[in-house]
Design a protein around this motif. Structure first.
Motif, PDB file in Angstrom:
ATOM      1  N   ALA A   1      -6.089  -1.571  -6.342  1.00 24.18           N
ATOM      2  CA  ALA A   1      -4.970  -0.852  -6.947  1.00 24.18           C
ATOM      3  C   ALA A   1      -3.679  -1.616  -6.733  1.00 24.18           C
ATOM      4  CB  ALA A   1      -4.861   0.549  -6.344  1.00 24.18           C
ATOM      5  N   VAL A   2      -3.555  -2.160  -5.521  1.00 21.07           N
ATOM      6  CA  VAL A   2      -2.350  -2.925  -5.212  1.00 21.07           C
ATOM      7  C   VAL A   2      -2.259  -4.142  -6.108  1.00 21.07           C
ATOM      8  CG1 VAL A   2      -1.185  -4.272  -3.457  1.00 21.07           C
ATOM      9  CG2 VAL A   2      -2.270  -2.137  -2.852  1.00 21.07           C
TER      10      VAL A   2
ATOM     11  N   ILE B   1       4.630   5.674  -5.089  1.00 20.42           N
ATOM     12  CA  ILE B   1       4.846   5.704  -6.532  1.00 20.42           C
ATOM     13  C   ILE B   1       3.893   6.692  -7.187  1.00 20.42           C
ATOM     14  CG2 ILE B   1       4.605   4.337  -8.648  1.00 20.42           C
ATOM     15  CD1 ILE B   1       5.667   1.943  -7.074  1.00 20.42           C
TER      16      ILE B   1
ATOM     17  N   LYS C   1       3.927   1.488  -0.884  1.00 20.44           N
ATOM     18  CA  LYS C   1       4.705   1.565  -2.112  1.00 20.44           C
ATOM     19  C   LYS C   1       3.879   2.204  -3.220  1.00 20.44           C
ATOM     20  CE  LYS C   1       7.546  -1.937  -2.715  1.00 20.44           C
ATOM     21  NZ  LYS C   1       7.871  -3.313  -3.061  1.00 20.44           N
ATOM     22  N   ILE C   2       2.635   1.752  -3.347  1.00 19.31           N
ATOM     23  CA  ILE C   2       1.822   2.252  -4.441  1.00 19.31           C
ATOM     24  C   ILE C   2       1.500   3.731  -4.231  1.00 19.31           C
ATOM     25  CG2 ILE C   2      -0.522   1.675  -3.603  1.00 19.31           C
ATOM     26  CD1 ILE C   2       0.650   0.862  -7.109  1.00 19.31           C
TER      27      ILE C   2
ATOM     28  N   VAL D   1       0.844  -1.185   0.000  1.00 22.43           N
ATOM     29  CA  VAL D   1       0.000   0.000   0.000  1.00 22.43           C
ATOM     30  C   VAL D   1       0.881   1.238   0.000  1.00 22.43           C
ATOM     31  CG1 VAL D   1      -1.788   1.252   1.248  1.00 22.43           C
ATOM     32  CG2 VAL D   1      -1.782  -1.245   1.239  1.00 22.43           C
TER      33      VAL D   1
ATOM     34  N   SER E   1      -1.555  -3.177  -9.629  1.00 24.05           N
ATOM     35  CA  SER E   1      -0.187  -2.750  -9.892  1.00 24.05           C
ATOM     36  C   SER E   1       0.718  -3.957  -9.991  1.00 24.05           C
ATOM     37  CB  SER E   1       0.299  -1.833  -8.778  1.00 24.05           C
ATOM     38  OG  SER E   1       0.777  -2.602  -7.705  1.00 24.05           O
TER      39      SER E   1
ATOM     40  N   LEU F   1      -8.224   0.385  -2.733  1.00 20.59           N
ATOM     41  CA  LEU F   1      -6.767   0.381  -2.524  1.00 20.59           C
ATOM     42  C   LEU F   1      -6.195  -0.998  -2.819  1.00 20.59           C
ATOM     43  CD1 LEU F   1      -5.043   2.719  -1.661  1.00 20.59           C
ATOM     44  CD2 LEU F   1      -5.002   1.790   0.635  1.00 20.59           C
ATOM     45  N   MET F   2      -6.886  -2.022  -2.291  1.00 26.42           N
ATOM     46  CA  MET F   2      -6.393  -3.374  -2.514  1.00 26.42           C
ATOM     47  C   MET F   2      -6.418  -3.708  -4.001  1.00 26.42           C
ATOM     48  SD  MET F   2      -5.322  -4.142   0.328  1.00 26.42           S
ATOM     49  CE  MET F   2      -4.682  -5.789   0.016  1.00 26.42           C
TER      50      MET F   2
ATOM     51  N   THR G   1      12.630   2.714  -5.315  1.00 24.30           N
ATOM     52  CA  THR G   1      11.664   1.617  -5.357  1.00 24.30           C
ATOM     53  C   THR G   1      12.343   0.291  -5.663  1.00 24.30           C
ATOM     54  OG1 THR G   1      10.107   3.197  -6.222  1.00 24.30           O
ATOM     55  CG2 THR G   1       9.496   0.890  -6.391  1.00 24.30           C
TER      56      THR G   1
END
Lengths: 241, 479
Positions: free
Chosen positions: B12-13, A195, A191-192, A189, B16, B9-10, B97
């Motif tokens: 999105a995670v 980013i 990290k996103i 979470v 990604s 959010l999840m 990152t």
């Protein structure tokens, strides 16, 4: 595939008790009779379903040798479950459980679910540790206990899934805080979010200031695009090394 | 509401994670014909990946980038590296990152131009990227191929000639090949560097014709651990160590390169408006000592090189002065281009391995500054000797264990969000110092196996020569 939760597991125990074989049996459903010595840490992952929810298990398989103990200790962080493994045909691996448990308790979150596993149950003829002894040890230390065989796959699924169920129950009971990194892998979470922020900053501020066109030509989902533009930002900010 | 936010959010995670498409191509993929070409060619930009010899899956690549745990990654299959050379890496504590270090290894037979002879070679390279992972990644994928192409274009009689009285020895041709390859690599990454790919340092170790070549550009370092002694085979290129080169260039081309913003002179301390007209200590680029001058207005410009040692910077911006990339890097606030002061030229050392009295445990260590910032050459050598000493498990395992110990020796342990090293001192006390929060990569290459292979190759060559001589002349053996 998306998932509701991500649980990190760590597999610990003496060298040669079958940690890597348990992982291989659980993730690949196969058994490798001769397995190389694990030096570092290996990762496995599998999706399971509990209570209709997709849960991703991310499993860290560690090296059992004494020489690697200090490195192994750093891998407990963020683990929601641990499989503490001994070999039922080698008494000394059972005798070392106390030190492993101390290590685990000291370096992990106190809510971590620990499953005690007596592996190699297929070699009953060479058994040195009675089933009852394992049960007694588990009872005494508040662990869940199971005998498994990575070779025949007996109880392997159950060991991993029961641990997950236990963790899931703790979440339902509210023992695990909903904002706790332990089960809701906060790293991802964070990290996103990082980013995204970095990307937006680069897109709106830095790209314009320098007249470099970054953005539409890059797909936001490609790591090259994100980290690349992020890098540009830090180099412009000075002190890039 | 909270639930919806969480699920978004999840998602999105999850998205990604799935959106990141990794490429598991090997490092030896084909490039368009580069032979005899000095022209920079456009090369494909590849998605992030770790060294191919690690054999990581996408999932594992993700997990290896855990900035909080910083797992130390070693190859699963030790035989993926020549002679089971040891390797270990761990990611930074959150400064970028991805892990911007890269490494690669390659072995094969070099077909020599104009002869039927092939000669075995082994190459290892390591790169420490900054301001983006792209340039380091591209270098990993292409540098070895470029070096090989340069080597292949050397005529056999020149390449293999190590005679004492030869005007140009084979080793000089090999060094030239590496130097040219480095220059070409820098040209190849130009396009990517301009688009935010950053830059990288480079280390290459080449084993060829019984010799070891150690090339380095930047502040990564290769050291030789030989018996009880150790020494660096490459020199760190930082603004501090290359102060003279960088400032000389600024001195000679001051209007063109410094744009009236920086001064190539070095002063003992930073001066201000009020000091103008007073006598101050300074030195010009060619000087090692100090002199006096009357401070003028132009001397108040920012110093071309500031800071000392590891903290030194060119134009207050970059802390490394050689390597690939950084095209388009501008000094903060002034917009003056820094690239002209950076060089892609490696310094190359060459050693005859027969002269070293090698034993099984003699190695070289290649590592990025993630290691060297906190571990000295002596400490690294002693950690390695200690790990390699026992008889079991076998040396193949212990080389990787050694690499892992070295990474651990630099990474230390985390306490909250900080990383610390604890070291027992001679007097029994514990010394605590900051651990490295940078990407850390270490390679441990044993030297003895190559020497054995080379001796065998020489023997075979001699036999073949004898064979062909006796079959064509039917005369007794000649020496």
């Amino acid at each position: 595939m998306s998932y509701a939760y991500l649980f990190k597991y760590i597999i610990i125990g003496d060298t040669g008790v079958g940690k890597s074989c348990l992982l291989l049996q659980f993730t690949d459903k196969r058994f490798q009779p001769v397995h190389d010595l694990t030096i570092g840490v290996e990762f496995g992952a599998r999706m399971i379903t509990i209570d209709g929810k997709q849960i991703k298990l991310q499993i860290w398989d560690t090296a059992g040798q004494e020489a690697f103990r200090s490195i192994t200790r750093s891998y407990y962080r963020g683990a929601a479950g641990a499989l503490l493994v001994y070999d039922i045909t080698r008494r000394e691996t059972f005798n070392h459980l106390t030190t492993w448990l101390e290590d685990a308790r000291q370096h992990s979150n106190s809510n971590m679910v620990i499953m005690l596993i007596g592996n190699k149950s297929d070699l009953d003829a060479r058994r040195e540790v009675k089933r009852e002894e394992g049960e007694a040890f588990a009872r005494e230390h508040g662990l869940v206990f199971m005998e498994t065989s990575a070779k025949t796959a007996a109880n392997v699924e159950e060991a991993f899934i029961n641990t997950a169920k236990e963790i899931y129950e703790k979440i339902q009971e509210g023992v695990f805080d909903i904002n706790n990194e332990v089960y809701l892998n906060k790293l991802f979470v964070e990290k996103i979010v990082c980013i995204l922020i970095e990307y937006l900053l680069n897109y709106f501020i830095i790209s314009k200031a320098n007249g470099i066109k970054i953005g539409p030509s890059h797909s936001p989902s490609s790591p090259g695009g994100i980290a690349g533009t992020g890098g540009q930002g830090s180099s412009q900010g000075g002190g890039c090394c | 509401m909270l639930g919806r936010f969480k699920s978004a959010l999840m998602n999105a995670v999850g998205a990604s994670e799935m959106g990141l498409q990794y490429n598991s191509d090997s490092d030896t993929e084909s490039v368009t014909d580069l032979i005899n070409s000095n022209l920079p060619i456009a090369i494909e930009t590849k998605p992030y990946s770790r060294p191919s010899f690690l054999g990581l899956t996408n999932e594992e690549t993700q997990v290896s980038a855990d900035h909080r745990v910083r797992p130390i990654i070693v190859p699963r299959d030790l035989s993926r590296l020549p002679w089971c050379a040891g390797y270990a890496e761990c990611i930074n504590a959150g400064k970028s990152t991805w892990n911007e270090d890269q490494a690669t290894a390659m072995r094969g037979d070099l077909r020599i131009l104009d002869t039927n002879v092939t000669i075995p070679y082994v190459m290892f390279s390591m790169f420490d990227g900054h301001a983006g992972f792209q340039v380091a990644l591209t270098s990993r994928l292409h540098l070895h191929r470029i070096i090989l192409e340069r080597l292949m274009s050397i005529p056999g009689e020149l390449l293999l000639n190590e005679d004492k009285d030869a005007t140009i020895k084979g080793r000089e041709m090999v060094i030239g090949a590496i130097e040219l390859a480095y220059k070409q690599m820098d040209q190849i990454v130009e396009h990517q560097a301009h688009r935010g790919g950053g830059g990288c340092t480079a280390l290459t170790v080449l084993f060829l014709n019984g010799r070891l070549y150690a090339a380095g550009a930047g502040d990564s370092r290769t050291i030789l651990v030989l018996g009880d002694s150790e020494r660096a085979l490459t020199r760190d290129h930082t603004p501090d160590s290359e102060s003279s080169r960088v400032r000389s260039l600024g001195y000679l081309k001051s209007t063109e390169l410094l744009k009236g913003q920086f001064t190539p002179l070095q002063f003992r301390k930073r001066h201000f408006e009020r000091d103008v007209g007073s006598a101050v200590m300074y030195r010009e680029p060619f000087m090692t000592g100090w002199a006096y001058k009357i401070l003028t207005q132009t001397d108040l410009r920012l110093p071309l090189i500031s800071g000392q040692g590891k903290r030194s910077r060119v134009m207050g911006t970059i802390g490394v002065t050689r390597g690939f990339g950084d095209h388009g890097l501008k000094a903060g606030n002034t917009g003056v281009s820094i690239k002209p002061f950076l060089s892609s030229q490696p310094e190359v050392q060459s050693l005859d391995l027969e002269e070293l009295n090698l034993t099984e445990r003699d190695c070289i260590i290649l590592a990025t500054d993630g290691l060297w910032d906190v571990v000295s050459d002596e400490m690294a050598a002693s950690i390695l000797r200690k790990t390699l000493a026992p008889e079991s498990p076998s040396l193949e395992y212990r080389l990787t264990m050694g690499a892992q110990e070295l990474v651990q020796g630099a990474r230390g342990r985390s306490f909250g969000r900080e990383w610390w090293l604890k070291k027992a001192q001679d007097n029994g006390d514990e010394e605590v110092k900051m651990a490295s929060v940078d990407d850390i990569s270490v390679m441990v290459v044993p030297l003895y196996p190559y020497l054995c292979e080379h001796r065998q190759w020489v023997k075979t060559q001699q036999q073949e020569r004898r064979h062909s001589v006796s079959s064509t002349q039917s005369s007794p053996e000649s020496t």
